[in-house]
Scaffold this active site. Structure first.
Site: not given
Lengths: 129, 97, 119
Positions: C39, C77-79, C82
């Site tokens: 994501l 999810a990409c940090i 996010s």
């Protein structure tokens, strides 16, 4: 030795990032650039294609101080240091916008859509931003 | 290479941009709002006819159904999500977002 | 075939999350492996368990969670994306995790296909 190189190359993927959004109206180009900078560390065969409004990301003289958003045009100048050297600009899009390579912050290769299309076909992965 | 287009051609230049980069023989798949491009007898029908001379054209049936499109341009093939996966089996993907 | 999915748009606002999910389900049904759904951009909002749509609407986060539980698909999810949008471990659905863009690069390298969905 030649065999080893061949074997190494087999593990290198051709990944093209296609930038089609103008820089500040949406975050796509900025986060796209963040992705490109990380991928650059993985020694894959990376290329960038600037098509349509994506070309505006490279325009000289951007000053974002007045809109409260951090500018990032200069970050494209750093790509060279990450060995990302394949920057292709779609000639049709460039001319359509009344721009020339002189208007851009980095050295790029201007290509016809057909030429970029042929390169696209060679890719293992294409990511649009 | 499979090209997918998910924008209405009336709202976005995705279709017209994509076709400039299209190699002969490569399939074009319309999904989501992209399927409005292939509704029969709209102003993009002549363009779809031209594309069909060199490239196969597909549209996602569930997206057509959802939008009440019952008639598509001649030569456009429709498929379901498994058909979409089938095209992905055969080709790398270029999603013109 | 091994497939990675990159989802670049938030749930509900755009059909991308629904199409990506239908595509993943079809691929799995046909015997393919869906390795991961990564994501990015507003796509990170797909994994918040705080979403609570009306009863007669689909729960998109729940769908991803079920896909992970039933078929072992990693929902990542990409940090950086996010953090920007207030998504952290506290709000993650079961089966979701937060990871770096290096993981996306690995997904691009190790799969036969990377299929992107978004706006």
């Amino acid at each position: 030795m030649a065999n080893m190189e061949l074997e190494e190359n087999a593990n290198v993927k051709k990944i093209m990032h296609v930038l089609r959004h103008a820089p500040h109206g949406t975050i796509y180009t900025y986060e796209g650039l963040e992705m490109i900078l990380i991928m650059a560390a993985y020694e894959q065969d990376l290329s960038l294609a600037f098509i349509g409004d994506g070309i505006y990301a490279l325009k000289k003289n951007q000053d974002t101080a007045g809109i409260g958003i951090k500018g990032f045009a200069r970050t494209f100048m750093a790509l060279d240091g990450y060995d990302v050297e394949k920057l292709y600009v779609d000639q049709h899009s460039l001319e359509e916008r009344g721009l020339t390579v002189e208007d851009l912050v980095v050295d790029v290769e201007v290509m016809s859509s057909a030429e970029i299309g042929r390169l696209m076909k060679e890719q293992d992965v294409i990511i649009h931003h | 290479m499979l090209h997918t287009i998910n924008k209405s051609p009336f709202a976005s230049d995705s279709l017209e941009t994509c076709i400039r980069f299209l190699e002969p023989g490569d399939p074009v798949l319309f999904i989501e709002d992209g399927v409005y491009a292939v509704q029969a007898a709209n102003s993009f029908s002549p363009l779809i006819e031209i594309i069909l001379k060199s490239n196969p054209v597909f549209a996602l049936q569930p997206d057509l159904d959802a939008r009440g499109i019952t008639l598509v341009d001649n030569g456009v093939k429709t498929l379901d999500y498994e058909g979409f996966v089938g095209l992905v089996e055969e080709h790398q993907v270029n999603s013109w977002l | 075939m091994k497939i990675g999915i990159l989802l670049k748009e938030g749930p509900y606002n755009h059909q991308a999350s629904d199409t990506a999910w239908k595509f993943a389900e079809a691929a799995i049904k046909m015997g393919h492996t869906v390795d991961a759904v990564f994501l990015y951009n507003d796509g990170v909002s797909n994994v918040t368990k705080l979403m609570d749509p009306p009863q007669d609407d689909r729960n998109i986060a729940h769908r991803w969670s079920e896909l992970s539980k039933q078929h072992g698909v990693e929902i990542l999810a990409c940090i950086a994306a996010s953090k920007r949008r207030g998504i952290n471990d506290d709000v993650l659905i079961e089966g979701g995790s937060i990871t770096g863009l290096g993981t996306l690069t690995d997904i691009a390298i190790r799969n036969d296909r990377l299929v992107t969905f978004g706006d």
